[in-house]
Write a protein that holds these residues in place. Structure first.
Motif, PDB file in Angstrom:
ATOM      1  N   UNK A  57      25.792 -26.132 -16.203  1.00  0.00           N
ATOM      2  CA  UNK A  57      26.745 -26.026 -17.304  1.00  0.00           C
ATOM      3  C   UNK A  57      27.995 -25.288 -16.841  1.00  0.00           C
ATOM      4  N   UNK A  58      27.800 -24.190 -16.095  1.00  0.00           N
ATOM      5  CA  UNK A  58      28.941 -23.420 -15.602  1.00  0.00           C
ATOM      6  C   UNK A  58      29.813 -24.254 -14.671  1.00  0.00           C
ATOM      7  N   UNK A  59      29.183 -25.046 -13.813  1.00  0.00           N
ATOM      8  CA  UNK A  59      29.938 -25.837 -12.841  1.00  0.00           C
ATOM      9  C   UNK A  59      30.618 -27.048 -13.467  1.00  0.00           C
ATOM     10  N   UNK A  60      29.972 -27.633 -14.483  1.00  0.00           N
ATOM     11  CA  UNK A  60      30.484 -28.888 -15.011  1.00  0.00           C
ATOM     12  C   UNK A  60      31.272 -28.808 -16.288  1.00  0.00           C
ATOM     13  N   UNK A  61      31.140 -27.694 -17.040  1.00  0.00           N
ATOM     14  CA  UNK A  61      31.782 -27.661 -18.350  1.00  0.00           C
ATOM     15  C   UNK A  61      32.586 -26.402 -18.624  1.00  0.00           C
ATOM     16  N   UNK A  62      32.436 -25.401 -17.797  1.00  0.00           N
ATOM     17  CA  UNK A  62      33.173 -24.156 -18.016  1.00  0.00           C
ATOM     18  C   UNK A  62      34.168 -23.936 -16.891  1.00  0.00           C
ATOM     19  N   UNK A  63      35.046 -23.024 -17.119  1.00  0.00           N
ATOM     20  CA  UNK A  63      36.027 -22.726 -16.083  1.00  0.00           C
ATOM     21  C   UNK A  63      36.348 -21.255 -16.035  1.00  0.00           C
ATOM     22  N   UNK A  64      36.924 -20.830 -14.932  1.00  0.00           N
ATOM     23  CA  UNK A  64      37.405 -19.465 -14.792  1.00  0.00           C
ATOM     24  C   UNK A  64      36.340 -18.412 -14.963  1.00  0.00           C
ATOM     25  N   UNK A 104      29.822 -30.849 -23.971  1.00  0.00           N
ATOM     26  CA  UNK A 104      29.064 -31.170 -22.777  1.00  0.00           C
ATOM     27  C   UNK A 104      28.817 -32.677 -22.682  1.00  0.00           C
ATOM     28  N   UNK A 105      28.674 -33.132 -21.459  1.00  0.00           N
ATOM     29  CA  UNK A 105      28.251 -34.516 -21.269  1.00  0.00           C
ATOM     30  C   UNK A 105      26.872 -34.682 -21.902  1.00  0.00           C
ATOM     31  N   UNK A 106      26.623 -35.828 -22.498  1.00  0.00           N
ATOM     32  CA  UNK A 106      25.383 -36.051 -23.238  1.00  0.00           C
ATOM     33  C   UNK A 106      24.133 -35.749 -22.420  1.00  0.00           C
ATOM     34  N   UNK A 107      24.052 -36.213 -21.158  1.00  0.00           N
ATOM     35  CA  UNK A 107      22.843 -35.896 -20.379  1.00  0.00           C
ATOM     36  C   UNK A 107      22.666 -34.397 -20.143  1.00  0.00           C
ATOM     37  N   UNK A 109      23.869 -31.921 -22.071  1.00  0.00           N
ATOM     38  CA  UNK A 109      23.525 -31.294 -23.344  1.00  0.00           C
ATOM     39  C   UNK A 109      22.036 -31.486 -23.651  1.00  0.00           C
ATOM     40  N   UNK A 110      21.522 -32.700 -23.373  1.00  0.00           N
ATOM     41  CA  UNK A 110      20.107 -32.969 -23.604  1.00  0.00           C
ATOM     42  C   UNK A 110      19.238 -32.140 -22.667  1.00  0.00           C
ATOM     43  N   UNK A 111      19.678 -31.987 -21.413  1.00  0.00           N
ATOM     44  CA  UNK A 111      18.923 -31.191 -20.437  1.00  0.00           C
ATOM     45  C   UNK A 111      18.872 -29.729 -20.862  1.00  0.00           C
ATOM     46  N   UNK A 112      19.989 -29.209 -21.347  1.00  0.00           N
ATOM     47  CA  UNK A 112      20.031 -27.819 -21.787  1.00  0.00           C
ATOM     48  C   UNK A 112      19.145 -27.615 -23.014  1.00  0.00           C
ATOM     49  N   UNK A 113      19.208 -28.524 -23.973  1.00  0.00           N
ATOM     50  CA  UNK A 113      18.372 -28.419 -25.166  1.00  0.00           C
ATOM     51  C   UNK A 113      16.891 -28.455 -24.799  1.00  0.00           C
ATOM     52  N   UNK A 114      16.527 -29.352 -23.878  1.00  0.00           N
ATOM     53  CA  UNK A 114      15.127 -29.450 -23.462  1.00  0.00           C
ATOM     54  C   UNK A 114      14.677 -28.175 -22.756  1.00  0.00           C
ATOM     55  N   UNK A 115      15.544 -27.624 -21.900  1.00  0.00           N
ATOM     56  CA  UNK A 115      15.204 -26.392 -21.179  1.00  0.00           C
ATOM     57  C   UNK A 115      14.987 -25.239 -22.151  1.00  0.00           C
ATOM     58  N   UNK A 116      15.819 -25.153 -23.180  1.00  0.00           N
ATOM     59  CA  UNK A 116      15.679 -24.071 -24.152  1.00  0.00           C
ATOM     60  C   UNK A 116      14.408 -24.242 -24.994  1.00  0.00           C
ATOM     61  N   UNK A 117      14.096 -25.480 -25.359  1.00  0.00           N
ATOM     62  CA  UNK A 117      12.855 -25.720 -26.095  1.00  0.00           C
ATOM     63  C   UNK A 117      11.636 -25.295 -25.270  1.00  0.00           C
ATOM     64  N   UNK A 118      11.669 -25.599 -23.996  1.00  0.00           N
ATOM     65  CA  UNK A 118      10.540 -25.249 -23.133  1.00  0.00           C
ATOM     66  C   UNK A 118      10.384 -23.736 -22.996  1.00  0.00           C
ATOM     67  N   UNK A 119      11.502 -23.021 -22.967  1.00  0.00           N
ATOM     68  CA  UNK A 119      11.433 -21.558 -22.906  1.00  0.00           C
ATOM     69  C   UNK A 119      10.777 -21.007 -24.170  1.00  0.00           C
ATOM     70  N   UNK A 120      11.184 -21.508 -25.322  1.00  0.00           N
ATOM     71  CA  UNK A 120      10.622 -21.041 -26.595  1.00  0.00           C
ATOM     72  C   UNK A 120       9.115 -21.273 -26.631  1.00  0.00           C
ATOM     73  N   UNK A 121       8.699 -22.480 -26.276  1.00  0.00           N
ATOM     74  CA  UNK A 121       7.270 -22.814 -26.319  1.00  0.00           C
ATOM     75  C   UNK A 121       6.486 -21.978 -25.315  1.00  0.00           C
TER      76      UNK A 121
END
Length: 330
Positions: A57-64, A104-107, A109-121
């Motif tokens: 996310x930092x490399x592809x969607x954020x800056x500075x 975020x690019x759709x893929x 955003x989906x990867x980040x959402x899935x990663x966060x769900x897995x952390x919660x579980x």
């Protein structure tokens, strides 16, 4: 002679049954430790995956500066030793909460959402295993016969769970003043409550609550004491603050970044009646009961108590008094 033989046979049978019972308990405890280790391994893997996605996310969607802060937080979460891991993971959660998911690019955003769900579980599975393991370890027969052997005592992993929707906002700062209220016998008063959003998970906590705008910590502690217990005191009688606790938590669907300041107050008389008629509507709905806990009971219970280190920090505070140092507590 026959009576002696019968008694001897009964004694032998009792020893055998007791031995089988202890073996069964030890085997169950061993399985719980295996379950706890497996839960931690799964949680560690889920957190590691989230860190990898955060760097993407930092490399592809954020800056500075935002990208650099995200990268540093992700690396810090991966490399932090266990005692510091919770704070590091909470920092990463905070930065991820500020990411605009729609940008975020759709893929990704989906990867980040899935990663966060897995952390919660994974965190919930791990903490459930820890709860069951500690409950068994704290039973008298387990402690007396040292059935846990050299197995390390498992610990809860207390981090704020990320919000799992696109409207995630930065956690709301919340400062609380709390009182470790102790009677002449050394027992501490705790309330038992729950989060309305997770009604089945009950936990115990100390007297106290949020500090209002412009209110001093000691004044807030005195006010909360009166509202929650009916007991009056003055700010000068409060010792401390003795501890500070940083915690991110959810309550009724809201996400908070909390700083809790703990004061010590010793009562002069035992058997003090607690009057909860000053509870707010929220407290009436979420707090079920209260009781006085001896320090030894805190160490033996399998129930959830906040702060989680209360059983460790309270005895030396009561035995030696406060030395003037503010200590961090989890």
């Amino acid at each position: 002679m026959n009576t002696f033989l019968v008694l001897l046979a009964l004694l032998a049978a009792l020893v055998v049954v007791s031995g089988l019972f202890l073996v069964a308990t030890a085997n169950r405890l061993d399985r719980l430790h295996v379950r706890t280790d497996a839960g931690w391994a799964a949680l560690d893997a889920a957190l590691a995956r989230r860190a990898v996605v955060a760097r993407a996310v930092a490399a592809g969607a954020l800056g500075g500066e935002r990208a650099e802060a995200m990268r540093v937080a992700a690396e810090g979460a991966e490399s932090a030793p266990r005692p510091e891991r919770e704070l590091a993971e909470n920092e990463l959660t905070r930065l991820l909460a500020d990411v605009e998911r729609s940008a975020l690019a759709a893929p990704l955003a989906a990867e980040l959402s899935d990663a966060e769900h897995r952390v919660v579980i994974a965190r919930r599975v791990h903490n459930d295993a820890v709860r069951d393991t500690l409950a068994l370890r704290r039973r008298r027969k387990v402690r007396y016969f040292r059935l846990a052997g050299t197995a390390r005592q498992p610990e809860y992993f207390e981090i704020a769970e990320p919000e799992l929707d696109a409207s995630t906002a930065r956690p709301t700062p919340r400062v609380s003043a709390r009182i470790v209220l102790v009677d002449p016998g050394g027992r501490v008063l705790l309330f038992r409550g729950h989060d309305p959003a997770v009604a089945k998970e009950r936990f115990w906590f100390t007297v106290g609550g949020g500090v209002e705008d412009g209110e001093e910590l000691r004044a807030a502690a005195v006010r909360e004491l009166k509202e929650e217990t009916g007991l009056g005191t003055t700010a000068e009688k409060l010792v401390g603050p003795v501890w500070r606790r940083r915690v991110e938590f959810g309550f009724d669907g809201h996400h908070y970044d909390g700083t809790e300041w703990f004061f010590l107050l010793r009562l002069d008389t035992a058997g003090t009646d607690i009057d909860t008629s000053g509870f707010t509507d929220v407290e009436v709905a979420t707090i079920g009961t209260h009781r006085w806990w001896a320090p030894g009971e805190l160490g033996d219970t399998g129930e959830t108590v906040y702060p989680v280190q209360l059983a460790e920090f309270l005895p030396p505070l009561l035995e030696h008094g406060w030395d003037g140092r503010l200590r961090s507590i989890r």
